[in-house]
Scaffold this motif. Sequence first.
Motif, mmCIF file in Angstrom:
data_model
loop_
_atom_site.group_PDB
_atom_site.id
_atom_site.type_symbol
_atom_site.label_atom_id
_atom_site.label_comp_id
_atom_site.label_asym_id
_atom_site.label_seq_id
_atom_site.Cartn_x
_atom_site.Cartn_y
_atom_site.Cartn_z
ATOM 1 N N ASN A 26 62.829 108.811 66.423
ATOM 2 C CA ASN A 26 63.556 108.922 64.968
ATOM 3 C C ASN A 26 64.346 110.014 64.603
ATOM 4 N N THR B 15 58.813 100.041 55.937
ATOM 5 C CA THR B 15 57.390 99.855 56.497
ATOM 6 C C THR B 15 57.378 99.271 57.693
ATOM 7 N N ARG C 247 57.912 107.358 69.247
ATOM 8 C CA ARG C 247 58.893 106.883 68.153
ATOM 9 C C ARG C 247 59.110 108.302 67.144
ATOM 10 N N LYS D 234 58.199 107.623 59.196
ATOM 11 C CA LYS D 234 56.703 107.696 59.777
ATOM 12 C C LYS D 234 56.357 107.082 61.009
ATOM 13 N N SER D 235 55.728 107.720 61.969
ATOM 14 C CA SER D 235 54.981 106.950 62.868
ATOM 15 C C SER D 235 53.762 107.724 63.403
ATOM 16 N N LEU E 290 62.322 102.640 57.008
ATOM 17 C CA LEU E 290 62.221 101.297 58.002
ATOM 18 C C LEU E 290 61.648 100.110 57.226
HETATM 19 P P1 A2P Z 1 53.982 103.153 64.117
HETATM 20 O O1 A2P Z 1 53.023 104.265 63.280
HETATM 21 O O2 A2P Z 1 52.831 102.342 64.765
HETATM 22 O O3 A2P Z 1 54.712 103.816 64.988
HETATM 23 P P2 A2P Z 1 58.577 103.443 57.198
HETATM 24 O O4 A2P Z 1 58.895 104.712 57.874
HETATM 25 O O5 A2P Z 1 59.496 102.641 56.670
HETATM 26 O O6 A2P Z 1 57.226 103.486 56.337
HETATM 27 O O7 A2P Z 1 58.290 102.560 58.492
HETATM 28 C C1 A2P Z 1 56.808 102.902 59.143
HETATM 29 C C2 A2P Z 1 56.592 101.964 60.250
HETATM 30 O O8 A2P Z 1 57.368 101.602 61.157
HETATM 31 C C3 A2P Z 1 55.160 102.034 60.852
HETATM 32 O O9 A2P Z 1 54.465 100.921 60.972
HETATM 33 C C4 A2P Z 1 55.542 102.803 62.309
HETATM 34 O O10 A2P Z 1 54.743 102.177 63.150
HETATM 35 C C5 A2P Z 1 56.870 101.724 62.301
HETATM 36 N N1 A2P Z 1 57.727 102.798 63.286
HETATM 37 C C6 A2P Z 1 58.183 103.894 62.891
HETATM 38 N N2 A2P Z 1 59.003 104.277 63.772
HETATM 39 C C7 A2P Z 1 59.348 103.146 64.518
HETATM 40 C C8 A2P Z 1 60.241 103.138 65.792
HETATM 41 N N3 A2P Z 1 61.169 103.966 66.119
HETATM 42 N N4 A2P Z 1 60.293 101.819 66.426
HETATM 43 C C9 A2P Z 1 59.346 100.989 65.877
HETATM 44 N N5 A2P Z 1 58.426 101.207 64.980
HETATM 45 C C10 A2P Z 1 58.503 102.354 64.306
#
Ligand code: A2P
Length: 274
Positions: free
Chosen positions: A249, A201, A245, A239-240, A199
Amino acid sequence: MSLLSENYTLYNGVKIPKIGFGTWQISNVAAYDAVSVALKTGYRHIDTARAYGNEENVGRAVRDSKLKREEVFVTSKLPAEIKGFKETRASFEKTIRNLGFSCLDLFLIHAPWPWNDKGRDCTEGNIASWKAMEEMYKEGKIRAIGVSNFSVTDINTILDNCEIVPMVNQIALYIGHTQDALTEYCRQRNILVEAYSPLATGRILKNETIREVAKQYSVSVAQVCIRYLLQKDLLPLPKSTHANRIAENAEVGFTIREETIKTLDAIRQDFRHF
Ligand code: A2P
């Protein structure tokens, strides 16, 4: 529909769940709950690294989950600044102690150069580290070995000087930043590409084109981003720290039509750097 029970098969026959739970930027304290929720949700693939500082609680969450150790695929990584044969073996022992495991599913060289000296030529160090990884793989301490953040040149160094082709290359990859030449090179050599930061980040979530696609398919932007990678036979590591979420995902059993994939392919923007 959740895809958490589907696997890819590495070229050595080891099965690896198609969606992994990423833990970068999740503190050791937060990692226990996040990984516990992910396992309860059905994730069976957890990605950590010694550099994340959360191996202890990742391991504890896996051990406390009541799942059998062999039911959960766990990856960790050799810190980017540690290069050398003995150093690599010692770092692996530390990782395995942190996790509280006797065997690791996948061990990666985290990067070809130290993070504070990106681009430095560490050819000799990478070769020595890879030879240590090969030895530990043959000893049965690790079920699969690979690299992360490696370019074509970095991988060629390993192929030219070592015995075992890496099974995985884990790289930053998301819509807009698809690293096509590197992914194609890996595909031709049966190296599975894992996509970290699927995503970007979180920075991809505001993109108008992807939002339109999400609306059209009645899914979330995050789901479009993750599904896109799966349709390219890549392995996303979202990751979340939020349970809703974490579940969302993995609910990516829909299909993005070919013409929509082309629309997403046409996005050319490295969201992390804007
Ligand atoms: P959070 O941990 O507060 O849910 P990546 O996987 O590219 O590193 O992105 C991770 C970021 O995207 C984190 O800040 C996470 O926040 C957020 N994130 C993960 N899944 C979702 C989702 N389904 N919807 C919105 N934001 C998400």
